[in-house]
Design a protein around this motif. Structure first.
Motif, PDB file in Angstrom:
ATOM      1  N   ALA A  47      -8.933   0.428  39.280  1.00 42.04           N
ATOM      2  CA  ALA A  47      -8.171  -0.784  39.594  1.00 42.04           C
ATOM      3  C   ALA A  47      -7.789  -1.534  38.323  1.00 42.04           C
ATOM      4  O   ALA A  47      -6.659  -2.032  38.187  1.00 42.04           O
ATOM      5  N   LEU A  48      -8.712  -1.615  37.366  1.00 42.87           N
ATOM      6  CA  LEU A  48      -8.410  -2.285  36.099  1.00 42.87           C
ATOM      7  C   LEU A  48      -7.349  -1.521  35.305  1.00 42.87           C
ATOM      8  O   LEU A  48      -6.475  -2.133  34.680  1.00 42.87           O
ATOM      9  N   ALA A  49      -7.395  -0.199  35.340  1.00 38.24           N
ATOM     10  CA  ALA A  49      -6.376   0.606  34.654  1.00 38.24           C
ATOM     11  C   ALA A  49      -5.001   0.353  35.269  1.00 38.24           C
ATOM     12  O   ALA A  49      -4.002   0.218  34.554  1.00 38.24           O
ATOM     13  N   GLY A  50      -4.940   0.271  36.589  1.00 41.74           N
ATOM     14  CA  GLY A  50      -3.675  -0.040  37.258  1.00 41.74           C
ATOM     15  C   GLY A  50      -3.182  -1.428  36.904  1.00 41.74           C
ATOM     16  O   GLY A  50      -1.985  -1.636  36.682  1.00 41.74           O
ATOM     17  N   LEU A  51      -4.099  -2.372  36.823  1.00 37.11           N
ATOM     18  CA  LEU A  51      -3.745  -3.732  36.428  1.00 37.11           C
ATOM     19  C   LEU A  51      -3.151  -3.742  35.020  1.00 37.11           C
ATOM     20  O   LEU A  51      -2.134  -4.384  34.764  1.00 37.11           O
ATOM     21  N   ALA A  52      -3.766  -3.017  34.112  1.00 32.27           N
ATOM     22  CA  ALA A  52      -3.279  -2.962  32.721  1.00 32.27           C
ATOM     23  C   ALA A  52      -1.893  -2.320  32.649  1.00 32.27           C
ATOM     24  O   ALA A  52      -1.050  -2.762  31.867  1.00 32.27           O
ATOM     25  N   ARG A  53      -1.655  -1.298  33.458  1.00 35.03           N
ATOM     26  CA  ARG A  53      -0.338  -0.643  33.458  1.00 35.03           C
ATOM     27  C   ARG A  53       0.768  -1.580  33.925  1.00 35.03           C
ATOM     28  O   ARG A  53       1.897  -1.499  33.463  1.00 35.03           O
ATOM     29  N   GLU A  54       0.441  -2.469  34.847  1.00 35.94           N
ATOM     30  CA  GLU A  54       1.439  -3.380  35.417  1.00 35.94           C
ATOM     31  C   GLU A  54       1.443  -4.750  34.747  1.00 35.94           C
ATOM     32  O   GLU A  54       2.221  -5.626  35.138  1.00 35.94           O
ATOM     33  N   HIS A  55       0.604  -4.960  33.752  1.00 34.48           N
ATOM     34  CA  HIS A  55       0.455  -6.262  33.099  1.00 34.48           C
ATOM     35  C   HIS A  55       1.745  -6.693  32.418  1.00 34.48           C
ATOM     36  O   HIS A  55       2.402  -5.908  31.751  1.00 34.48           O
ATOM     37  N   ALA A  56       2.097  -7.961  32.606  1.00 35.28           N
ATOM     38  CA  ALA A  56       3.251  -8.538  31.915  1.00 35.28           C
ATOM     39  C   ALA A  56       2.745  -9.589  30.929  1.00 35.28           C
ATOM     40  O   ALA A  56       2.520  -9.296  29.769  1.00 35.28           O
ATOM     41  N   ASP A  57       2.511 -10.795  31.386  1.00 38.11           N
ATOM     42  CA  ASP A  57       2.022 -11.849  30.506  1.00 38.11           C
ATOM     43  C   ASP A  57       0.647 -12.339  30.943  1.00 38.11           C
ATOM     44  O   ASP A  57      -0.262 -12.464  30.136  1.00 38.11           O
ATOM     45  N   VAL A  58       0.496 -12.597  32.237  1.00 36.77           N
ATOM     46  CA  VAL A  58      -0.776 -13.051  32.784  1.00 36.77           C
ATOM     47  C   VAL A  58      -1.113 -12.192  34.001  1.00 36.77           C
ATOM     48  O   VAL A  58      -0.278 -12.029  34.883  1.00 36.77           O
ATOM     49  N   SER A  59      -2.311 -11.650  34.022  1.00 35.50           N
ATOM     50  CA  SER A  59      -2.807 -10.902  35.174  1.00 35.50           C
ATOM     51  C   SER A  59      -4.036 -11.615  35.713  1.00 35.50           C
ATOM     52  O   SER A  59      -4.835 -12.151  34.943  1.00 35.50           O
ATOM     53  N   TYR A  60      -4.185 -11.607  37.022  1.00 32.29           N
ATOM     54  CA  TYR A  60      -5.284 -12.304  37.674  1.00 32.29           C
ATOM     55  C   TYR A  60      -6.262 -11.310  38.287  1.00 32.29           C
ATOM     56  O   TYR A  60      -5.853 -10.289  38.842  1.00 32.29           O
ATOM     57  N   ALA A  78     -13.732  -6.599  30.000  1.00 32.10           N
ATOM     58  CA  ALA A  78     -13.460  -7.006  28.619  1.00 32.10           C
ATOM     59  C   ALA A  78     -12.642  -5.957  27.875  1.00 32.10           C
ATOM     60  O   ALA A  78     -11.689  -6.293  27.161  1.00 32.10           O
ATOM     61  N   VAL A  79     -12.986  -4.699  28.032  1.00 27.34           N
ATOM     62  CA  VAL A  79     -12.255  -3.620  27.353  1.00 27.34           C
ATOM     63  C   VAL A  79     -10.809  -3.574  27.849  1.00 27.34           C
ATOM     64  O   VAL A  79      -9.877  -3.376  27.068  1.00 27.34           O
ATOM     65  N   THR A  80     -10.619  -3.780  29.140  1.00 26.17           N
ATOM     66  CA  THR A  80      -9.259  -3.817  29.689  1.00 26.17           C
ATOM     67  C   THR A  80      -8.475  -4.967  29.072  1.00 26.17           C
ATOM     68  O   THR A  80      -7.325  -4.795  28.656  1.00 26.17           O
ATOM     69  N   ALA A  81      -9.084  -6.142  28.993  1.00 25.65           N
ATOM     70  CA  ALA A  81      -8.410  -7.305  28.400  1.00 25.65           C
ATOM     71  C   ALA A  81      -8.060  -7.057  26.936  1.00 25.65           C
ATOM     72  O   ALA A  81      -6.973  -7.401  26.480  1.00 25.65           O
ATOM     73  N   LEU A  82      -8.981  -6.430  26.203  1.00 34.19           N
ATOM     74  CA  LEU A  82      -8.724  -6.140  24.788  1.00 34.19           C
ATOM     75  C   LEU A  82      -7.587  -5.148  24.610  1.00 34.19           C
ATOM     76  O   LEU A  82      -6.885  -5.178  23.595  1.00 34.19           O
TER      77      LEU A  82
END
Length: 116
Positions: A47-60, A78-82
């Motif tokens: 789920a975090l990997a999918g979030l990172a792929r679709e990230h624009a400016d702010v992800s919740y 944390a690793v996803t955010a980095l």
């Protein structure tokens, strides 16, 4: 996404952890429900990997229905955010251990904002 189900596919198996993760309605991000632990880490990381792929400016990341997150689950966050190309991740209503672990191992990580 369910990490574990009991007999007939309804509810958790005895002693098994369950994690459900889905998209947020009306804004970019994911909502999780259940427990983030060794048993549920694969769907959490997916789920975090999918979030990172679709990230624009702010992800919740909405965690109000998560009862527990282990250290490795916070590390995946944390690793996803980095790894985001820019912007930030807002973690909403996390269990109390999330901000404590972030503060202990990733103090000052500006890419994650924790919103109570």
């Amino acid at each position: 996404m369910d990490a574990s189900r009991g007999a007939g596919g309804f509810g958790p198996a005895h002693g098994a952890a369950v994690l459900e993760v889905g998209p947020l309605s009306g804004r970019p991000g994911i909502r999780a429900r259940g427990e983030i632990s060794e048993l549920t880490r694969p769907p959490w990381e997916a789920a975090l990997a999918g979030l990172a792929r679709e990230h624009a400016d702010v992800s919740y990341v909405e965690l109000s229905e998560v009862g527990f997150v282990d250290v490795a689950g916070v590390a995946a966050l944390a690793v996803t955010a980095l790894g985001l190309p820019g912007g930030r991740m807002v973690v909403e209503h996390p269990p109390p251990q999330v901000p404590r672990v972030l503060g202990l191992f990733w103090p000052g990580l500006g890419r994650i904002e924790v919103a109570p």
